[in-house]
Design an enzyme around this catalytic site. Structure first.
Site, short mmCIF file in Angstrom:
data_model
loop_
_atom_site.label_atom_id
_atom_site.label_comp_id
_atom_site.label_asym_id
_atom_site.label_seq_id
_atom_site.Cartn_x
_atom_site.Cartn_y
_atom_site.Cartn_z
CG ASN A 7 8.73 41.19 103.22
OD1 ASN A 7 8.85 40.54 104.41
ND2 ASN A 7 9.12 40.63 101.90
NE ARG A 90 6.63 37.31 102.13
CZ ARG A 90 7.64 36.67 102.30
NH1 ARG A 90 8.99 37.37 102.64
NH2 ARG A 90 8.05 35.49 101.81
CG HIS A 179 8.12 31.52 97.25
ND1 HIS A 179 8.90 30.41 97.04
CD2 HIS A 179 8.73 32.67 97.73
CE1 HIS A 179 10.28 30.89 97.48
NE2 HIS A 179 10.09 32.26 97.95
NE ARG A 240 15.00 28.78 102.87
CZ ARG A 240 14.37 29.44 102.55
NH1 ARG A 240 13.21 28.89 101.85
NH2 ARG A 240 14.48 30.69 102.69
CD GLU A 384 7.13 37.76 96.68
OE1 GLU A 384 8.07 37.96 96.24
OE2 GLU A 384 6.58 36.72 97.30
#
Ligand code: ADP
Length: 396
Positions: A7, A90, A179, A240, A384
């Protein structure tokens, strides 16, 4: 059979070597400060930490050191690189092209370059990581697993923005959602925990980390999610904004004189709980400031975060015509007892019979509603990497 999961971020790289027989990670690692002074690799394997501090000018250098750490005589977990069957990468944005994982070939690389336009912050480091791996392991198959793929089942009415249709047709401006790997994993786990077929369930997943998103999974398919064209839409996050009136953007530019890239920076990096609290993007710091130091701005930042998650749960229950399970995952979702309690407070009207005592868990699976609760709530640690490894194995 071992799968290496990579990743890649812009200056960091996370990895795991997973033994697919046991589905356990043989080694997990993090490389930080790639291309910056003070590059460092930290690997955890066999219950010990192995740290390598060595200059890494780029991702290829980093991956070279990752492979060296994995085969290291004293600290490694395999004897040679041949024991790595395949690499799963990923990839943040797969655009509309990828609704599932793919074996990476020249054609796919071209498509990924195309998608990079849609995700300029995220895809370029992913591509750099793939190229670096290809250079060092030319004969090992590589698979791309996309954050957006699981959400490709959303119906048009959910993914279209009410902009002139040409902007979608000609420029691919729409909601993609992110996600996805995590949302898919935890909904499968929730169905398993309930002993039911996922095709009969309505699940709302709350992936609450630094980046955070909620998804509505009906009959095993994502039907809506809170992130959008980019990971900026939806919840209030670490740094964010999430949802707001888009007119704020033009106001900042036209009236306050900010440039487009300054606005980008404000919305992505200086807003969220960091922007409101003025304390930190890390929820632990903000919780401390709010509850122990009684700082108003931190309190309001957490309230806003909770409020927005509640709004999404309610709206997703509405669009699915009910909900059978609500799942909490990722850093905050798995660990913050208080945030989960605040979010689920008042949801008894929906049939959530919350259990305060069962909710006192951190970082492990738990059912946090009372026996017989009409709507069940769970804490499910996401994985993940395992999901990426499984997809990779299936394709190679
Ligand atoms: P990402 O992968 O998006 O960077 P994570 O899923 O790792 O994010 O989540 C990181 C967030 O989880 C941080 O803001 C951190 O403060 C929060 N977190 C971790 N442990 C706890 C805890 N015990 N209580 C509250 N928040 C926590």
């Amino acid at each position: 059979m071992n799968i290496l999961v990579i990743n890649c971020g812009s200056s960091s790289l996370k990895y795991q070597l997973i033994d697919m027989k046991t589905e356990e990670a043989l080694a997990t690692g993090l490389v930080e400060r790639i291309g910056i002074e003070g590059s460092i690799l930290t690997q955890k394997a066999n219950g010990e930490k192995y740290i390598v501090e060595e200059a890494m000018k780029d991702h290829q250098d980093a991956i070279k050191l990752v492979l060296a750490a994995l085969v290291d005589k004293d600290h490694g977990v395999i004897k040679s690189m041949d024991e790595i069957e395949a690499v799963g990468h990923r990839v943040v944005h797969g655009g509309e092209k990828y609704a599932a994982s793919v074996v990476i070939d020249e054609d796919v690389m071209k498509q990924l370059e195309e998608c990079a336009k849609l995700a300029p912050l995220h895809n370029p480091p992913n591509i750099i990581g793939i190229n670096a791996c290809k250079a060092l392991m030319p004969n090992t198959p590589m698979v791309g697993v996309f954050d957006t793929a699981f959400h490709q089942t959303m119906p048009e009415k959910a993914y279209l923005y009410a902009l002139p249709y040409e902007l979608y047709k000609d420029h691919h401006i729409r909601k993609y959602g992110f996600h996805g790997t995590s949302h898919k994993y935890v909904s499968m786990k929730a169905a398993e925990a309930m002993g039911k077929d996922i095709k009969e369930l309505k699940i709302v997943n709350c992936h609450l980390g630094n980046g955070a998103s909620v998804s509505a999974v009906k009959n095993g398919e994502s039907v809506d999610t809170s992130m959008g064209f980019t990971p900026l839409q939806g919840l209030v996050m670490g740094t964010r904004t999430g949802d707001m009136d888009p007119a704020v953007v033009t106001y900042l530019i036209k009236e306050l004189g900010y440039s487009a890239s300054e606005v980008d920076d404000i919305l992505n990096k200086k807003s969220g709980v960091l922007g409101v609290s003025g304390v930190s993007s890390d929820f632990r710091d903000v919780e401390d400031a709010a509850w122990n130091k009684k700082e108003h701005r931190s309190n309001i930042a957490l309230d806003m975060f909770v409020y927005r998650v509640k709004q999404y749960i309610g709206s997703y229950a509405a669009i699915m015509g009910g909900v059978d399970a609500i799942v909490f995952t990722a850093g905050v979702g798995e660990n913050s007892v208080e945030m989960r309690e605040s979010i689920l407070e008042g949801f008894d009207f929906l049939g959530v019979d919350f259990d305060k005592d069962k909710n006192k868990v951190r970082g492990k699976f738990a059912e946090i509603t009372k026996e017989g609760s009409k709507v069940k709530a769970f804490v499910i640690p996401t994985n993940e990497e395992l999901m990426i490894a499984k997809d990779t194995l299936a394709l190679v």
